[in-house]
Scaffold this active site. Sequence first.
Site, mmCIF file in Angstrom:
data_model
loop_
_atom_site.group_PDB
_atom_site.id
_atom_site.type_symbol
_atom_site.label_atom_id
_atom_site.label_comp_id
_atom_site.label_asym_id
_atom_site.label_seq_id
_atom_site.Cartn_x
_atom_site.Cartn_y
_atom_site.Cartn_z
ATOM 1 N N ARG A 69 0.856 -1.185 0.000
ATOM 2 C CA ARG A 69 0.000 0.000 0.000
ATOM 3 C C ARG A 69 0.897 1.242 0.000
ATOM 4 N NH1 ARG A 69 -4.476 0.093 4.553
ATOM 5 N NH2 ARG A 69 -2.613 0.365 5.821
ATOM 6 N N PHE A 112 -4.832 -5.540 0.598
ATOM 7 C CA PHE A 112 -5.240 -6.928 0.404
ATOM 8 C C PHE A 112 -6.728 -7.084 0.071
ATOM 9 C CE2 PHE A 112 -1.696 -7.632 3.679
ATOM 10 C CZ PHE A 112 -0.728 -7.539 2.689
ATOM 11 N N LYS A 176 6.652 -18.279 9.301
ATOM 12 C CA LYS A 176 6.114 -18.532 10.630
ATOM 13 C C LYS A 176 5.672 -17.207 11.254
ATOM 14 C CE LYS A 176 10.160 -18.145 13.611
ATOM 15 N NZ LYS A 176 9.645 -17.130 14.514
ATOM 16 N N HIS A 206 13.518 -20.801 8.444
ATOM 17 C CA HIS A 206 14.861 -20.490 7.947
ATOM 18 C C HIS A 206 15.946 -21.287 8.650
ATOM 19 C CE1 HIS A 206 14.659 -17.721 11.444
ATOM 20 N NE2 HIS A 206 15.968 -17.856 11.475
ATOM 21 N N LYS A 210 19.863 -23.666 7.197
ATOM 22 C CA LYS A 210 21.243 -23.465 7.632
ATOM 23 C C LYS A 210 22.084 -24.704 7.338
ATOM 24 C CE LYS A 210 20.239 -20.063 11.249
ATOM 25 N NZ LYS A 210 21.053 -18.990 10.666
ATOM 26 N N GLU A 244 19.616 -15.941 22.663
ATOM 27 C CA GLU A 244 19.814 -14.649 22.022
ATOM 28 C C GLU A 244 20.263 -13.642 23.069
ATOM 29 O OE1 GLU A 244 16.909 -13.837 18.506
ATOM 30 O OE2 GLU A 244 15.713 -14.700 20.120
ATOM 31 N N ASP A 263 7.272 -18.697 19.523
ATOM 32 C CA ASP A 263 8.126 -18.049 18.539
ATOM 33 C C ASP A 263 9.245 -18.961 18.055
ATOM 34 O OD1 ASP A 263 8.901 -15.821 16.962
ATOM 35 O OD2 ASP A 263 10.471 -15.331 18.403
ATOM 36 N N HIS A 268 11.464 -23.995 15.304
ATOM 37 C CA HIS A 268 12.899 -24.239 15.162
ATOM 38 C C HIS A 268 13.384 -25.415 16.013
ATOM 39 C CE1 HIS A 268 12.761 -20.630 12.959
ATOM 40 N NE2 HIS A 268 13.051 -19.780 13.913
ATOM 41 N N LYS A 366 15.658 -14.746 25.395
ATOM 42 C CA LYS A 366 16.230 -13.477 24.971
ATOM 43 C C LYS A 366 16.986 -12.833 26.128
ATOM 44 C CE LYS A 366 12.987 -12.419 21.251
ATOM 45 N NZ LYS A 366 14.052 -12.445 20.223
#
Length: 519
Positions: A69, A112, A176, A206, A210, A244, A263, A268, A366
Amino acid sequence: MTGTPTEATHANPLRDPEDRRLPRIAGPSGMVLFGVTGDLARKKVMPAIYDLANRGLLPPGFSLVGFARRDWADQDFAQIVHDSVKEHARTEFREEVWRQLAEGFRFVPGDFSDDLAFDNLRRTIEELDQARGTGGNHAFYLSIPPKFFGDVVQQLQEHGLSRQTDGSWRRVVVEKPFGHDLASARELNDSLAQVFPTGSVFRIDHYLGKETVQNILAMRFANAMFEPIWNSNYVDHVQITMAEDIGIGGRAGYYDGIGAARDVIQNHLLQLMALVAMEEPSDFRAESLRREKEKVLAAVSLPRRLDLSTARGQYDDGWSGGVRVQGFHDEEGIPKASTTETYAAIKLGIDNRRWAGVPFYLRHGKRLGRRVTEVAVVFKRAPHLPFHASATEELTQNTLVVRVQPDEGLTIRFGSKVPGTSMEIRDVTMDFAYGGSFTESSPEAYERLILDVLLGDPPLFPRHEEVELSWKILDPILEHWARQDRNGKAKPEPYPAGTWGPASADKMLARDGRTWRRP
């Protein structure tokens, strides 16, 4: 495919199966990218497309259509791609490659729900088929929030964009999260299945792109030394960690209500566990790999006491990388009463002959001590040590560690004699690093996955059965935590930024007489 079944089994998946010396190159094709203004598109997808072109893996007439948009012309979109490539591409910028690629850029403005915009998109694709020779082959990459997936695929169907004619293909790529629980995952899968056949839906994880993740399969099945001890007779437990050192950044709108388990663990880490635990497939075709992974996920069992076998936390203020950082509840956009976890750890079992009695510990957080993703297979102690007790005080359990990031490689820890006249045993490590062993550079995960989409090669993409099995594992844990929140019995435990998570995670392993590895 030519060659014997053995040759096919051991073929390099990055090479042409007809001649393993040659790279796989996509045929005539194009991509429509929804969500071109988002971070994922700018930092990963667009640079990966350029890197593929720079390596000669895209057809000369490849086209990229942006949809958003925005009141942009084609040249405005080209400038956005140019800036993203210059900042984030892995390979050098070459003007001749850029000019050829940019000739296939088009932009379609609209939202959309805009029927006129999707009519314009259809005409744009038809024009590219004629001008660029894309042959009717187009992938629709939905780099957008999942709540819009159904709207977009419905528009693609209503405007004839999902229709595949003889000799051409149409595919859809989704990122995801694949739902937020089992019910929503099934609803999402149903909406995709109504428009695209199963083999034309590519769910990108992703992590599965790897190199080191794929090397788990190579390590296990190309070497005779590991498989005989890859079972409950020799393995004590397995730890799968994704840590992380960053906080949620500007993702409060997405992250609050999602949390660490949804998440990362649901996709993963459960995928990593499946690769570690699966039986040897008959070959490396997509269906063979999925079949073995699904068997593992279907055999997963939860402990009876979820309160003692799970842990969750929220990072508090503290020090990270020598810098004072704020806590989760002080992040912009996070409600003070939020119970969304930024750290999650769970204990799982696998009820089959190979893994019965071996716990798998999965954790993600995290603002932890450092950024690292690894799989650690910890072996049982030797049944008898014919050494004096004081000679082996420092000896721990043998461990094989697959380092997924950032220092890709593999480490084996074992006991060795210390030089000298006495029999003193000490832990040593043997290390393999990708960077020091191969002159070839590893492709970025999105390069590999986008190329697989264009080739129609789906081994690294989970199908809806895997997604639903993963949610069946995680849903009871999420429901248990939600009941705790409602009853006021427990909430996520604070942990200082820069540490390795809440004390409850350490207690979870201590109950089993184990400790977390310190990566």
